[in-house]
Design a protein around this motif. Sequence first.
Motif, mmCIF file in Angstrom:
data_model
loop_
_atom_site.group_PDB
_atom_site.id
_atom_site.type_symbol
_atom_site.label_atom_id
_atom_site.label_comp_id
_atom_site.label_asym_id
_atom_site.label_seq_id
_atom_site.Cartn_x
_atom_site.Cartn_y
_atom_site.Cartn_z
ATOM 1 N N LEU A 59 0.816 -1.210 0.000
ATOM 2 C CA LEU A 59 0.000 0.000 0.000
ATOM 3 C C LEU A 59 0.848 1.257 0.000
ATOM 4 O O LEU A 59 0.384 2.322 -0.374
ATOM 5 C CB LEU A 59 -0.943 0.002 1.210
ATOM 6 N N GLU A 60 2.108 1.129 0.429
ATOM 7 C CA GLU A 60 2.968 2.294 0.514
ATOM 8 C C GLU A 60 3.635 2.630 -0.810
ATOM 9 O O GLU A 60 4.410 3.552 -0.897
ATOM 10 C CB GLU A 60 4.021 2.095 1.608
ATOM 11 N N ASP A 61 3.333 1.908 -1.855
ATOM 12 C CA ASP A 61 3.969 2.140 -3.148
ATOM 13 C C ASP A 61 3.412 3.363 -3.852
ATOM 14 O O ASP A 61 2.373 3.306 -4.490
ATOM 15 C CB ASP A 61 3.830 0.917 -4.055
ATOM 16 N N TRP A 62 4.111 4.447 -3.733
ATOM 17 C CA TRP A 62 3.790 5.678 -4.436
ATOM 18 C C TRP A 62 4.796 5.820 -5.563
ATOM 19 O O TRP A 62 5.981 5.538 -5.390
ATOM 20 C CB TRP A 62 3.886 6.869 -3.488
ATOM 21 N N ASN A 63 4.358 6.254 -6.723
ATOM 22 C CA ASN A 63 5.234 6.453 -7.875
ATOM 23 C C ASN A 63 5.802 7.862 -7.828
ATOM 24 O O ASN A 63 5.057 8.831 -7.743
ATOM 25 C CB ASN A 63 4.459 6.263 -9.181
ATOM 26 N N LEU A 64 7.118 7.956 -7.901
ATOM 27 C CA LEU A 64 7.806 9.240 -7.870
ATOM 28 C C LEU A 64 8.529 9.429 -9.188
ATOM 29 O O LEU A 64 9.269 8.541 -9.634
ATOM 30 C CB LEU A 64 8.812 9.263 -6.710
ATOM 31 N N ASN A 65 8.295 10.563 -9.825
ATOM 32 C CA ASN A 65 8.943 10.873 -11.098
ATOM 33 C C ASN A 65 9.447 12.305 -11.053
ATOM 34 O O ASN A 65 8.666 13.232 -10.852
ATOM 35 C CB ASN A 65 7.951 10.684 -12.255
ATOM 36 N N CYS A 66 10.764 12.470 -11.228
ATOM 37 C CA CYS A 66 11.361 13.803 -11.226
ATOM 38 C C CYS A 66 12.103 14.029 -12.533
ATOM 39 O O CYS A 66 12.762 13.118 -13.036
ATOM 40 C CB CYS A 66 12.338 13.952 -10.063
ATOM 41 N N THR A 78 6.635 14.597 -9.516
ATOM 42 C CA THR A 78 5.241 14.199 -9.345
ATOM 43 C C THR A 78 5.187 12.925 -8.522
ATOM 44 O O THR A 78 5.991 12.014 -8.711
ATOM 45 C CB THR A 78 4.570 13.941 -10.711
ATOM 46 N N LEU A 79 4.217 12.848 -7.625
ATOM 47 C CA LEU A 79 4.024 11.703 -6.750
ATOM 48 C C LEU A 79 2.572 11.253 -6.867
ATOM 49 O O LEU A 79 1.655 12.053 -6.705
ATOM 50 C CB LEU A 79 4.338 12.126 -5.313
ATOM 51 N N ASN A 80 2.361 9.966 -7.199
ATOM 52 C CA ASN A 80 0.999 9.441 -7.300
ATOM 53 C C ASN A 80 1.012 7.928 -7.170
ATOM 54 O O ASN A 80 2.065 7.306 -7.132
ATOM 55 C CB ASN A 80 0.331 9.866 -8.606
ATOM 56 N N LYS A 81 -0.188 7.362 -7.083
ATOM 57 C CA LYS A 81 -0.355 5.920 -7.166
ATOM 58 C C LYS A 81 -0.916 5.644 -8.540
ATOM 59 O O LYS A 81 -1.775 6.377 -9.020
ATOM 60 C CB LYS A 81 -1.309 5.404 -6.086
ATOM 61 N N SER A 82 -0.455 4.601 -9.183
ATOM 62 C CA SER A 82 -0.807 4.373 -10.584
ATOM 63 C C SER A 82 -2.299 4.206 -10.825
ATOM 64 O O SER A 82 -2.794 4.544 -11.887
ATOM 65 C CB SER A 82 -0.057 3.163 -11.119
ATOM 66 N N TYR A 83 -3.039 3.695 -9.879
ATOM 67 C CA TYR A 83 -4.460 3.438 -10.098
ATOM 68 C C TYR A 83 -5.357 4.567 -9.624
ATOM 69 O O TYR A 83 -6.568 4.492 -9.758
ATOM 70 C CB TYR A 83 -4.884 2.130 -9.433
#
Length: 178
Positions: A59-66, A78-83
């Motif tokens: 559940l702690e898997d947040w996607n981080l893209n810089c 940007t920080l988000n969850k894919s779904y």
Amino acid sequence: MKKIVLLLFGLVSASALANDLYALKDRDGNSILSSMENPNTEYRNLVVGKDTYTTKPKLEDWNLNCTKDRFSGTKSCTLNKSYDALSVGIYSGRHSVYVGRNHFPRTQSAIKIDNNSPIYGYEGSSNTPQRVIEQMKKGKVAYTRYKEWPYEYNQDGETDLTGFAEKYNEMLEEYKKL
């Protein structure tokens, strides 16, 4: 020798899978592999033959893209969850919270963290992103609402905030390094 019949399932949202049972069966109908989420826990049971294995979702898997633009030098993370239809970002030093996607023109969006009052925005962008982020760092769940094109009715969502505070702090560090 028995032949195995394979069933393939498309990718669907986690909420659609909540109480569904999936099974891989041989030609005679005997279960070889099955999976079912236990509705009383946050764990998923996987049955292989007669053995059961239990796994906990990440559940702690947040996607981080810089990124840093090579021409202008503009930095963004940007920080988000894919779904989920919820993202938090930093663009050129300014924080943002974005709810939804493909917004119906000129419509209001909202986010509500736990039992706090809803915070409204316009076409997905929060007017007070710092306030939202502070609530998200302390919260357990974020409820979102927006209107998606071409329909003009509410799209409601729910995001588990487990691990958000830690990943947000990681995003701040990554942004500084750009």
